[in-house]
Design a protein around this motif. Sequence first.
Motif, short mmCIF file in Angstrom:
data_model
loop_
_atom_site.label_atom_id
_atom_site.label_comp_id
_atom_site.label_asym_id
_atom_site.label_seq_id
_atom_site.Cartn_x
_atom_site.Cartn_y
_atom_site.Cartn_z
N ARG A 90 0.82 -1.21 0.00
CA ARG A 90 0.00 0.00 0.00
C ARG A 90 0.86 1.26 0.00
NH1 ARG A 90 -4.57 -2.11 4.26
NH2 ARG A 90 -5.83 -3.24 2.73
N ILE A 91 2.07 1.15 0.51
CA ILE A 91 2.94 2.32 0.53
C ILE A 91 3.32 2.73 -0.89
CG2 ILE A 91 5.20 3.20 1.21
CD1 ILE A 91 4.94 1.54 3.77
N ARG A 92 3.66 1.76 -1.73
CA ARG A 92 4.07 2.09 -3.10
C ARG A 92 2.98 2.84 -3.87
NH1 ARG A 92 8.69 0.30 -5.20
NH2 ARG A 92 9.98 -1.07 -3.91
N PRO A 93 1.74 2.35 -3.92
CA PRO A 93 0.71 3.15 -4.61
C PRO A 93 0.43 4.47 -3.90
CG PRO A 93 -0.26 1.21 -3.58
CD PRO A 93 1.21 1.02 -3.54
N ALA A 94 0.63 4.51 -2.58
CA ALA A 94 0.43 5.77 -1.86
C ALA A 94 1.41 6.82 -2.34
CB ALA A 94 0.58 5.55 -0.36
N VAL A 95 2.65 6.42 -2.53
CA VAL A 95 3.66 7.36 -3.01
C VAL A 95 3.29 7.87 -4.40
CG1 VAL A 95 6.08 7.61 -3.70
CG2 VAL A 95 5.51 6.39 -1.59
N ASP A 96 2.78 6.96 -5.26
CA ASP A 96 2.36 7.37 -6.60
C ASP A 96 1.23 8.39 -6.53
OD1 ASP A 96 4.22 5.73 -7.77
OD2 ASP A 96 2.83 4.05 -8.05
N VAL A 97 0.26 8.14 -5.63
CA VAL A 97 -0.87 9.07 -5.49
C VAL A 97 -0.38 10.42 -5.01
CG1 VAL A 97 -2.95 9.55 -4.14
CG2 VAL A 97 -2.60 7.28 -5.11
N LEU A 98 0.49 10.42 -4.02
CA LEU A 98 1.01 11.69 -3.49
C LEU A 98 1.76 12.47 -4.56
CD1 LEU A 98 2.23 10.44 -0.01
CD2 LEU A 98 0.46 12.15 -0.40
N ARG A 99 2.57 11.79 -5.33
CA ARG A 99 3.34 12.48 -6.38
C ARG A 99 2.40 13.07 -7.43
NH1 ARG A 99 8.18 7.91 -6.89
NH2 ARG A 99 9.46 8.77 -5.20
N GLU A 100 1.35 12.34 -7.77
CA GLU A 100 0.41 12.84 -8.78
C GLU A 100 -0.41 14.00 -8.24
OE1 GLU A 100 -3.46 11.28 -11.34
OE2 GLU A 100 -2.15 9.84 -10.33
#
Length: 225
Positions: A90-100
């Motif tokens: 869940r951390i990996r997609p979270a980082v993607d969401v934050l960056r976007e």
Amino acid sequence: MQTSPAVDVAYTTPIYSQTEAARIVQAPATSFTRWAQGHRFKQRTKGEWGSSPALLTGVRPGRGVTVPFTALAEGFIIESFRRAGLPMARIRPAVDVLREEIGLENALLSERLMTDGAEILYRNGEGDLVVVRNHQGVFNEVVSEFLKSITYRDGFVSIIHLPAFETVDVVVDPHRNSGQPTVDRIGVGVEDILSRVRAGEPLAEVGEDFGLDARELRSLIIQAA
């Protein structure tokens, strides 16, 4: 939109090895390497090889000193997520969401993570990505318990206060002692203090010379063990 924290080269110039950076943020060395370099894995369902991109930004390829303070700070935040109970899946997609959503490659370093980052990750409850465990405020706990250890300057991480040293304020600041953990109040590197302890000098003398009481010195020794 915020700009990248690349203006001050002290933050973006490599000053740590990956092993050293992992030790400072108290993350497993193998995990930090995966965050820094990405990794390949075999997909169980398809039997094919997949890959995960690097989570940390600015890490140079090769061995030796490859990690800048910015990447160390990202590693500190990711490890904070992990310790709060968020799995890497869940951390990996979270980082993607934050960056976007924040609009920055260095979104983990942005002060917006302290303000509206939790809402960004929590609001996707209508069948979209939900990265908060059990739909509860676990990420909010991360903000209050871990990210308060960070000092921001111009909207980005500038200093990390290492929470493991409970009775003494130990900071990581690329402008002090080459980014090595430093006792904030006296400006002396933790390793400089511990080297005298390892040399067999009496603890009372070491503490007196550096202005540290017994509890503060004990905290440094325990965390370095």
